[in-house]
Every structure is written in C-alpha cells, then in structure tokens.
Motif scaffolding. Structure first.
Motif, short mmCIF file in Angstrom:
data_model
loop_
_atom_site.label_atom_id
_atom_site.label_comp_id
_atom_site.label_asym_id
_atom_site.label_seq_id
_atom_site.Cartn_x
_atom_site.Cartn_y
_atom_site.Cartn_z
N GLY A 172 60.46 43.47 1.46
CA GLY A 172 59.66 42.33 1.91
C GLY A 172 59.14 42.59 3.31
N VAL A 173 57.97 42.08 3.58
CA VAL A 173 57.38 42.23 4.90
C VAL A 173 57.18 40.86 5.51
CG1 VAL A 173 55.32 42.95 6.17
CG2 VAL A 173 56.24 44.39 4.34
N LEU A 174 57.56 40.73 6.76
CA LEU A 174 57.38 39.46 7.47
C LEU A 174 56.54 39.71 8.71
CD1 LEU A 174 58.02 36.50 7.93
CD2 LEU A 174 60.16 37.18 9.00
N GLY A 175 55.39 39.05 8.77
CA GLY A 175 54.52 39.20 9.94
C GLY A 175 54.43 37.92 10.73
N ALA A 176 54.16 38.04 12.02
CA ALA A 176 54.01 36.84 12.86
C ALA A 176 52.79 36.05 12.39
CB ALA A 176 53.86 37.25 14.31
N ASN A 177 51.70 36.74 12.14
CA ASN A 177 50.48 36.13 11.60
C ASN A 177 49.66 37.24 10.97
OD1 ASN A 177 48.19 37.03 13.55
ND2 ASN A 177 49.87 36.39 14.89
N SER A 178 48.61 36.88 10.27
CA SER A 178 47.85 37.92 9.57
C SER A 178 46.61 38.36 10.34
CB SER A 178 47.43 37.39 8.19
OG SER A 178 46.60 36.25 8.36
N LYS A 179 46.40 37.78 11.53
CA LYS A 179 45.15 38.04 12.23
C LYS A 179 45.29 38.93 13.46
CE LYS A 179 43.22 33.71 10.56
NZ LYS A 179 42.97 32.31 10.87
N THR A 180 46.48 39.05 13.98
CA THR A 180 46.67 39.90 15.15
C THR A 180 46.58 41.36 14.73
OG1 THR A 180 48.02 38.25 16.27
CG2 THR A 180 48.30 40.53 16.98
N GLY A 207 54.59 36.33 3.67
CA GLY A 207 55.25 36.99 4.81
C GLY A 207 54.73 36.66 6.18
N PHE A 208 54.01 35.54 6.39
CA PHE A 208 53.52 35.27 7.74
C PHE A 208 54.04 33.94 8.25
CE2 PHE A 208 50.50 38.18 5.80
CZ PHE A 208 50.50 39.18 6.75
N LEU A 209 54.54 33.97 9.47
CA LEU A 209 55.14 32.77 10.03
C LEU A 209 54.10 31.77 10.51
CD1 LEU A 209 58.08 34.31 12.12
CD2 LEU A 209 58.18 33.25 9.86
N GLU A 210 52.96 32.26 10.98
CA GLU A 210 51.91 31.37 11.49
C GLU A 210 50.55 31.85 10.99
OE1 GLU A 210 52.12 28.65 13.20
OE2 GLU A 210 54.24 28.64 13.76
N GLU A 211 49.56 30.99 11.16
CA GLU A 211 48.21 31.34 10.70
C GLU A 211 47.34 31.87 11.83
OE1 GLU A 211 46.41 28.08 8.73
OE2 GLU A 211 47.87 28.05 7.10
N GLU A 212 47.51 31.30 13.02
CA GLU A 212 46.59 31.63 14.10
C GLU A 212 46.93 32.96 14.74
OE1 GLU A 212 43.87 29.86 14.79
OE2 GLU A 212 44.46 28.66 13.05
N GLU A 213 45.89 33.62 15.19
CA GLU A 213 46.06 34.89 15.88
C GLU A 213 46.90 34.70 17.15
OE1 GLU A 213 42.43 36.70 16.98
OE2 GLU A 213 43.37 38.50 17.78
N GLY A 214 47.76 35.64 17.40
CA GLY A 214 48.56 35.59 18.63
C GLY A 214 49.78 34.70 18.52
N THR A 215 49.95 34.03 17.40
CA THR A 215 51.10 33.12 17.26
C THR A 215 52.16 33.74 16.35
OG1 THR A 215 50.05 31.99 15.39
CG2 THR A 215 49.65 31.08 17.59
N GLY A 216 53.32 33.09 16.34
CA GLY A 216 54.38 33.50 15.42
C GLY A 216 55.33 34.55 15.98
N PHE A 217 55.14 34.87 17.26
CA PHE A 217 55.99 35.92 17.84
C PHE A 217 57.27 35.37 18.47
CE2 PHE A 217 51.78 37.87 17.79
CZ PHE A 217 52.07 39.05 17.13
N GLY A 244 57.67 40.13 16.60
CA GLY A 244 58.00 40.09 18.02
C GLY A 244 59.46 39.70 18.25
N GLY A 245 59.66 38.82 19.25
CA GLY A 245 61.02 38.43 19.64
C GLY A 245 61.79 37.74 18.54
N GLY A 246 61.08 37.18 17.56
CA GLY A 246 61.76 36.48 16.47
C GLY A 246 62.61 37.39 15.61
N SER A 247 62.37 38.70 15.71
CA SER A 247 63.12 39.62 14.85
C SER A 247 64.62 39.56 15.14
CB SER A 247 62.60 41.05 15.02
OG SER A 247 62.78 41.48 16.34
#
Lengths: 351, 722
Positions: A172-180, A207-217, A244-247
């Motif tokens: 599984g892949v988890l990303g902060a967002n899909s736009k960064t 797998g994305f925590l947020e939608e907006e670019e730069g968020t979810g870290f 990011g730090g959420g890992s």
C-alpha cells in the motif's frame, strides 16, 4: 548517578543520536571566507508552515541552514510561519529590509515550494544584486528564484523494485496529497519499480491524506488511523509512506501493535530504522547537503544552476539498509544502476 | 555642482554604513537586570548552562538591535548549587537588593529550601522572582505553586508518571507494575502511580521499591520471578537500570519495560542488555528546533533542561522590558504573568532573534495579546496562578545499535508534532466510577431510633512537622462543638504539641485549614504518646480503667463517628510517627475492632473517616467483616498516598491534607445545623470528595451493608441528638 548526571550525559547521547540523522558533511570547523562575514551576508530562511519538528525534511533544511551559517560565517534569521498569511508577511519583511539592515548579500531561502504561488501577487519579489532567492523544491511557477530539489524517484524506484523480489508482494502507498511534485515523484518511482518487478500496477486509490497541494505532511492522527485502518482492511505486507512528519505515526502504530501485526514500512527523508524492527531500509533525502552546497556556491560567488535536482546518482538521495537487514543490501545493490537510469529517463521526460 | 556634492556625500555615507550592519550598532540605551543563576556548575555537563546563557544573550541583543529601542541586558551571577549551603545562600540572596530574579536550583531539596525562605521574605520586602527550570517534585509545586513569585517550567514527575502509564496503555498493557527506587527524588512516582493507573483503567499488578544499587539486583530478581505484563521502571541512576535489565533477562521475563529519565544515559549503551531499552524523559519542543540549532552552534546537543533554562532567561528579559516600557510599580513576577497570560498553544517562535524581536517590539509598544512560544514549549501556564507550566514536551527514546533515538514526542494536549497524553478524568467519572464503587442505592436496612452520638477524634502523629494531622483533628473537634457536641461525647486523642511548639510564633493558638488562627480551647482526653494502638478497642468498647478514664459507653441506639488523621503504610495506620515511629494499627486490629463492636452491639451506625496514606489497605476490613451499619470513607485506596494541601509559608507546613480539607469545606458549604437538617446524602458526600480530592482515590467500604447512601445523610453523625 541521579537526575543531575542525566543532564550532564544527555548532550553526549543526543549528539550520537541526532548526528546520525543528518547527512555527512566534512565541515566541522568554520570555513574562513573573506567574501562573507556575519555583518555582510544574511540568510533569511522561511520554513514551511509549522514545518519544524517533523524529524524529517524540514528539520534537515533547518539543520543545513544553521550548519551553513556556522561554516560560512553568515548571519541568519530563521522564520517559522504558522500560516500562509504570516509567511507572506515574513517574506515581505525580507524585501522591505533590503539595504536597511546593511547586509551586502542577502539570501531568501524558502524551505518549500508551497510559497511559490505568493509571488504572483508580489511582482517586486525578485532577485537583485543584493538579494538572492532559493526555493527548496520545484519551480513550476517560474518565479525569479533558484530552485534546488532532491528527487526521490530513483531511490523509490529502487525500493519498489527490490521489495517485490524480497517477497513483499502486497503493498500500500500512502501519500500526503496527490498534487505535490515531490510526492508524485516518489510514488511514481516506487510504482514504476514495483511494476517493473511484478508486472502489476500498484494500488494507491485511497492513499492520500489530503487533497490540497502542500498539505497532509503533519497529519499525525490521520496517519495513525490510516495505518490501523489499512492494516485491518487490507493486511498489506508493506506500506510506503510519503507523508512527511506523519510517517512517525505509522511507525508508532507498528511498535504499539508489534505483538499482533507484521507489516513492514520504510524510513523516508531520514534514516528511521530505530523506529521499528519492521523498517528494513530508509530512503534518505539529503536536503541539508543541498543547502550547504548551495550556500557554498553563493558565498564563494561560484556559478549557480538556476534549477538543480539532486538524484540517486549524485548521492543526494540514497537507500540505507537497516542493520538487522544487512542481507538485503545486495538486493538493493542489484537494482541501483537500473534505478539511476530510470530516474534519468524520468527527469528527462519531465523536462 | 551643489547637487553633485550632495550626491557624493550621500554615496560616501552610504558606503560607510555598509561597513557594518545594524547588528553592530549599539541600541540607544541598555538597562541591566541582575539575575542569580543557581545550577550545578561543577559537573562535566555544566558547559550547557554557560552555552545557553551566552547564546541567549547573543540572540537577545540581536533581537533588540532590530528595533533600535532601549534594550535589556541580563547580568548573571553564577552560583554552583552543589557547593552552596542553601540556607546561607538563601539568606545572602534575600539580603541582596540588586538581585531581582533567581533561576534554579535544580535539586529538589535545595529548591525547597530556597523557596521556603523566599516565601517568608517575599511577604515583607521587594519580591524576588524564582524560576525553577525543572521542578519535578510534585510536593514542591504543591507547596509553592500558588505563590506569586514562583514559576516552574517543567511539569512534575506526576505528569511523567502519567505519560509512562499512557504509553503502557497505548502498547496494549492489561496490567502494570511499578519497580522504583525509594530515593526521595523519585517519591512522586510512588505517590501517583496507583492513582493514575486506575484513572487509565489499568490493573495494578505489583508495586515494589528498592533502596539503592546494592539491593536493586535482589529486589528486581524477586520481582521478575513473578508474572508481569508491563513494568514501569524508575531507577535513580543508569546502574540501577542495568541491574533491572539484567534481572529481567536472568528470570527470562516476558514483561515489557519502560524506564524514566535516569536510564537515558550514554554509559548504559555500553551494556548489551540496554539494546531496545525504552524511556520517557522531559525535553525540548521539537517544533522549536532548539536541539538542532544548539547542536549546529556548539557541536554538542543540549542537556535536558537547557531549553527550559533558555526560556527562564527569556521570560526575565521580556518582563524587564515590559517593566521599562510601562514604568509602573509592578514586580517582575507580575510582568511575567502579564505576558504569559496571553500565551496560547498556537505556536509563535520567539526564542530565535527574529521572533524575539517581534515580541520585544510589541512589548515596548505596549501592545496586548502577545502570544509567544519558547524553546521548551508554548509557555502556557496554569490558569489559576500562571506559575506552573501547563505543557511539558516528553520524548520517548529507544536505544538501538548503541545509540539513543527519539521515537516520538508527547504533551498534555498534543499537536501536529506531539501526541496527546491527557488522561480522561471526565470519562472516568461518568463511565467507570459507578461500576467500580458499586454504590448500592436500593437496599434498605431498618435501624432502631437514634438516641445518642459519640465521636472519637484521633491525631496519630505529633511534632511540628506533622502539623496538618493535628490541625485537621482540631478543626473537626471545633465543627462538632459547633454542631452541638459536648466534651462528654467526644474523645479527643492528640498530642497538642503544635500549640506549644517553639516553632509556633503564637503559642497557645493553632491555625486551621482556612488559615484562621484559633485560640486553644481543645479539651483533649489523651495524648497520642500516652496510648497504644490497642487502646482504641478499649475506648470504643467502653473498657474504663485508671489509665483510660475516658471511654465511649455506647449501645445499639447510638451513632459513632470516628475521624482519624495521620500516617499510614500498606496494611497499617501509623501511630506516633513524627519524632518517634513507634507502632501501628493494622488491618488485623481493624478487623478485630469492627467484629467486636458489631458483636457487642456497640453502635447503631458507625462512620469512620480516615485520612492516611494507604488507608484503604486497612479499612478494607470494613468490607471483609461486613458488619451492618458500619461504613468507612478513606482518603486513598489500598495503594495510594494522600497529599498535603494548603501550604502555609509562615509555618513551612501544610495546614491540611487534600481529603480532609475537602471534607471540611463541603461541610462548610452545607446547611447542617440541626437534627432536622442533616443535609448531604452520604452518596453525594462521597462523590464530591472523590471529585475534589486530587492525587488519590477517595474510597468507601461496606456500603453494601449500610443501606441506601442517598437516603442516609452525614448529619446524623455530626449533629448530636438532644
């Protein structure tokens, strides 16, 4: 030994701990540089919103800036915004104080490209003979700045390629967002490497925590809940966290549930092998080295590339195998060249 | 031509100004404030204090240089706390009018001494501010936390204990044990462990302590020979931690271990047993970046406490700046409170020069709502006194590959970089308490009509140092007299030595839990030193003798009220502790007493109110005997200590314990006045006490054999039948 001695020894202890988190740089003593003295050169570093303390990318930049200040005898003003508005004001302050503060050389260092959009509203935010601008990240908005970044495509490709061979075939892949862009690169690299090995497309639907670019870290709770949710629902063998730090929250879940779960993950940005026995390797993103190298050129007034991307090949990105998994090293080595080539192709296409 | 000359001069001036930035321009005016810094300066790690102070001063001057306004400079007087006689030093510092603030010391006993002196001196002269970077002893904070001039920048070990336990809970522990040093500086853990474990819904398996490094091995090996799930380990030093780890390994224990800060020592990394060790310690906020910046500047990482020391210096500088700007007559501590009152958990970097300059500018302009964070935390203080930091950042470490690494960070409220470690008290009250206590509100027992009342009041300690026990009993005596009791129906056992003590500045008087001075009119029947524990049975069963002329001659139509205040340990209520430790009233004694009184029908109803540590361990005899009409409320459950309250600086003593203070305060707020108005159902009394008493679980015994606690009221014990 009582509590007092604890105070005494902790410095040594912390030194051993935290130096290992930062990249090697052979600059333990200050470099005397006649071109810069603290009253002539200023680094004005603006970090990402609430970024410091992530035990990863932002901390690495912060370390790199402070190291550069010491090594190159420049002054520093470290600025930590807690909103985009305050970041805008802080950046404006940098330009407002041009010449007023008496520095001959001034570098605005933005530790993230999330502020690029602000430049549209501020046409006077430009480089000059006095002022230079460095963005750590992508320069997709074509702002008047140096844009230096580290690509994790190659290292992620190497990771994806290798773990499949090692039998971790449910991923599984988890990303902060899909736009960064940095998230996209890492996930793409990992997916391409995995796909190359397995002939399967990696699932990243949820797998994305947020939608907006730069968020979810910095979504600690979300990351923790995601780890538990994903584990319960899919029981993946491996989770690739580009958050990011959420890992660290993924790793916390792994530790707390170590008696009842058995999935693997990897360190991201810095070596995280200490976080769990189930972290066989880490992908290092050496942004501290990137900052040091840029500042070196800036101070010495050497030619500086407007756009620079550190890669697996140039050692700005790397895979570090955890001590308990040393037998995995040969597997990673086997795919190093392939990953380097894949990264070159990917970056060339992107241009 | 004139224009040319003007431009030339302007260029020349511009060029000159380029030779130095404003960093080198001295601010218009510099005001110095003298601060005594009392820290351990002879240890090898003392370099951190000097580094931190130098760095702060450098950053402060950089910050001031941005504003070009008047600046403040801290003139530090360094004092080594380890080579100082704290009494002499306290007296010297108090006399020195130049010193406006004191930072330190770190050691709890030294801090206690200094704060005790200041508590008296600050009442009369110009106040000196005391900032403790790391006052982790809950006792000290309880004593001085309400003083205007006292500030603590680290939460106490009670919070650390809670953090350790919440980590255990998160790691799916079902039961927890405590293996701790009995060293004085670790006593907070013993005080709070059981209370907090219960709060978290964790079952307590065992509580064991060792004296020092010489006996930790034996104690730990015995400890790990029994089955353990999760063990909180509190060593006084790393060698004790190693012995615990070795014993754990030797006994092949599968228990998971979590250590407190003394285990986090680089020396321990030399031992293979330390691999995988986990510990929680107070630290700096990861969001401040303090540790990273310190490392890059000094090539070593800061010692624990460096960030708090930095913040202490910053608070003094900010307050002094406000004092200059406002030109008022407030003390330095009042300016600190003015500033920190406005802080929130939202971060605002103020410890680096850039952020600091912004704060200083606002202070100098007299702006309100300045919100600033420090190196160690967001610098939010408790709302009642703004003197105790509300949120300490704790670091969870792991030893791996002969290094220590931070796993994560915890704080009371949590944010994007720290986990929330708050204990949910509300949840406990609403969901768990009713189930645990099992208060039976339906059973009805028929009692004969009430025909009389007796009271037995016992202070089992003596000497000035145990002031609160005697004063508690005297307060209860006065209450009963006010409710209508006469001395023939009260047996008062107390030494009365606090009234005649040389420490008492007004002999012949005593001070109650509300700080009210009362002239002695106490009619004591016995001194505690004249009696033995077994005499309690004789008094309550009416066995009059030449030695015991005053006894209770009761029967099944009379209510008996017993209030007992003193010390206790597991299974025993202490007797004559304080000056001489000479006996105890044990669980067995209590069992015999209740059985005897019940068999001989010596009471209609009997209520015991017991204020001692571990009182539940003795008073559970009420449950075990199950005598109808006998009820007991205790300050603590079986495993807890009771906590002092109402510290009274002129006496350097507490005036009450928390449970007794609350008991009497509830009575003060009630309308008990006559037989017709007994007020306060026992169930309400109990739940109010439970909620108000911090640090222990007020417990109730034998409610199942008493009757409906909602219908039975406290007043029938306190207001005598006429």
């Amino acid at each position: 030994m009582g509590k007092m001695k604890f105070f005494v020894f902790l410095s040594i202890l912390l030194a051993t701990c935290l130096t290992s988190c930062f990249s090697d740089s052979n600059s333990s003593s200050a470099i005397s540089e006649p071109g810069c003295t603290p009253d002539k050169c200023l680094i004005y570093a603006v970090y990402s919103v609430a970024g410091i303390g992530d035990q990863g990318y932002q901390d690495l930049v912060y370390y790199g800036v402070n190291k550069a200040v010491k090594d190159y005898s420049v002054s520093v003003e470290n600025v930590q915004p807690y909103s985009l508005d305050s970041a805008e004001k802080f950046i404006q302050t940098f330009f407002d104080e041009t010449k007023k503060d008496g520095y001959k050389k001034r570098l605005l260092l933005l530790s993230t490209d999330e502020y690029n959009g602000l430049f549209k509203d501020h046409p006077k935010w430009k480089q000059s003979k006095t002022n230079s601008i460095l963005v750590i990240g992508n320069n997709r908005d074509s702002i008047d700045a140096y844009a230096w970044d580290v690509s994790l495509y190659g290292a992620s490709y190497q990771a994806g390629r290798t773990i499949y061979e090692l039998g971790l075939d449910s991923v599984g892949v988890l990303g902060a967002n899909s736009k960064t862009k940095a998230v996209q690169d890492a996930i793409q690299g990992f997916s391409d490497g995995y796909k190359k090995a397995s002939s399967r497309t990696l699932e990243v639907d949820y797998g994305f925590l947020e939608e907006e670019e730069g968020t979810g870290f910095d979504e600690n709770l979300a990351a923790y809940l995601f780890a538990s949710f994903v584990y319960m629902k899919h029981q993946f063998d491996f989770i690739f966290p580009v958050i990011g730090g959420g890992s660290v929250e993924i790793y916390r879940f792994m530790r707390e549930m170590q008696d009842s779960i058995s999935f693997y993950s990897c360190g991201i940005d810095v070596n995280q092998e200490h976080q769990s026995d189930n972290i066989p390797f880490s992908i290092e993103k050496k942004t501290d080295l990137l900052v040091l190298d840029f500042v070196s050129k800036w101070v010495l007034e050497e030619e500086i590339s407007n756009n620079f991307i550190g890669t697996l090949d140039s050692k700005y990105a790397d895979i570090v195998v955890s001590k308990n998994y040393s037998d995995w090293q040969s597997h990673f080595d086997k795919y190093l060249k392939e990953a380097q080539d894949a990264e070159h192709s990917y970056l060339e296409k992107a241009q | 031509m004139k224009l040319f000359i003007f431009l030339f001069l302007a260029l020349l001036l511009g060029a000159c100004s380029d030779n130095g930035s404003s960093v080198n321009n001295p601010p218009p005016q510099e005001v110095s404030v003298k601060v005594a810094v009392i820290l351990p300066l002879n240890e090898s790690g003392s370099i951190h204090w000097r580094n931190t102070a130098d760095w702060f001063e450098e950053n402060l001057q950089k910050a001031f240089s941005r504003s070009h306004n008047s600046s403040v400079k801290l003139d530090l007087e360094w004092i080594d706390e380890d080579s100082s006689n704290m009494k002499e030093l306290s007296a010297t510092l108090i006399k020195n009018d130049d010193i406006k603030a004191i930072i330190g010391p770190l050691k709890e006993d030294k801090l206690d001494t200094l704060a005790g002196y200041l508590a008296i001196a600050n009442k009369h002269g110009p106040r000196k501010t005391l900032i403790a970077p790391k006052a982790t002893d809950a006792e000290i904070v309880r004593k001085f936390g309400d003083e205007k001039w006292f500030f603590s920048l680290t939460e106490t070990d009670a919070t650390l204990c809670g953090n350790l336990l919440s980590s255990a809970k998160a790691m799916d522990a079902k039961s927890v044990s405590l293996l701790t040093s009995s060293a004085n500086e670790e006593k907070t853990f013993l005080d709070w462990f059981a209370f907090q474990a219960v709060e978290l819904g964790l079952q307590i398996n065992a509580i064991e302590s060792f004296n020092d490094t010489s006996d930790v091995k034996t104690v730990a090996e015995n400890f790990f020979s029994t089955s353990q799930d999760f063990v909180i380990c509190i060593p006084a030093n790393y060698m004790e931690a190693i012995e615990i780890l070795k014993a754990h390994k030797k006994q092949k224990s599968t228990a998971r271990l979590l250590f407190s800060e003394n285990a986090v020592d680089p020396e321990i990394l030399k031992y293979p047993e330390a691999e995988g060790l986990e510990a929680v310690t107070p630290g700096a906020s990861p969001e401040s970046g303090f540790d990273i910046a310190y490392f890059t500047k000094f090539d070593i990482y800061p010692g624990i406490g460096s960030a708090q020391f930095y913040d202490a210096l910053m608070l003094v500088a900010f307050a002094q700046t406000e004092m200059l700007a406002s030109d008022d007559s407030l003390f330095l501590d009042e300016h600190i409170k003015n500033l920190v009152k406005q802080n929130s958990y939202a971060n605002s970097w103020a410890w680096e020069p850039f952020g600091m300059s912004g704060v200083l500018e606002k202070i100098q302009k007299g702006q309100a709502n300045i919100d600033f964070s420090g190196a160690s935390s967001s610098l939010v203080f408790n709302e009642s006194s703004y003197s105790i930091i509300s949120e300490t950042i704790y670091t969870h470490w792991i030893a791996k590959n002969q290094k220590f690494y931070p796993l994560n960070y915890k704080s009371a409220y949590g944010n994007n970089r720290t986990n929330n470690s708050e204990i949910s008290y509300k949840w406990y009250f609403t969901h768990i308490l009713p189930q645990i206590q099992g208060i039976d509100s339906t059973r009805h027992i028929e009692y004969p009509p009430l025909k009389g009342n007796y009271a037995l009041l016992v202070a089992t300690t003596r000497t000035w140092g145990e002031y609160r026990h005697e004063s508690g009993v005297y307060s209860m005596y006065h209450k009963l007299k006010n409710y209508g009791y006469d001395d023939d129906h009260i047996i008062l056992i107390a030494e009365k030595d606090i009234i005649t003590s040389d420490y008492n500045p007004a002999k012949g008087t005593w001070v109650d839990y509300n700080e009210e001075q009362i002239i002695d009119s106490l009619n004591a029947d016995y001194k505690i030193s004249e009696l033995e524990p077994q005499d309690v049975l004789k008094i309550l069963t009416g066995q009059k003798s030449e030695r015991l002329p005053h006894v209770i001659q009761s029967d099944s139509t009379q209510n008996i009220f017993v209030y007992w205040s003193g010390h206790g340990d597991r299974g025993n209520l202490g007797w004559k502790i304080g000056g001489t430790r000479s006996g105890s009233f044990s669980y067995d004694d209590m069992q015999t007493l209740i059985s005897t009184l019940s068999k001989e029908k010596k009471f209609r109803k009997m209520l015991w109110v017991v204020e001692t540590c571990y009182s539940g361990s003795v008073c559970k005899a009420f449950d075990d005997v199950g005598a109808e009409g006998a009820l007991c409320m205790t300050a603590t459950n079986e495993n807890e200590t009771s906590k002092g309250l109402m510290y009274y600086a002129p006496f350097n003593q507490y005036l009450a314990n928390s449970f007794s203070y609350n008991f009497m305060s509830i009575l003060d707020n009630s309308t008990i006045s006559s037989q017709d108005n007994y007020d306060i159902p026992l169930s309400d009394m109990y739940s109010e006490l439970y909620k108000a008493t911090l640090g222990s679980h007020v417990s109730i015994y034998n409610s199942q054999n008493y009757g409906n606690l909602k219908l039975n009221k406290i007043g029938e014990f306190l207001v005598p039948v006429q």
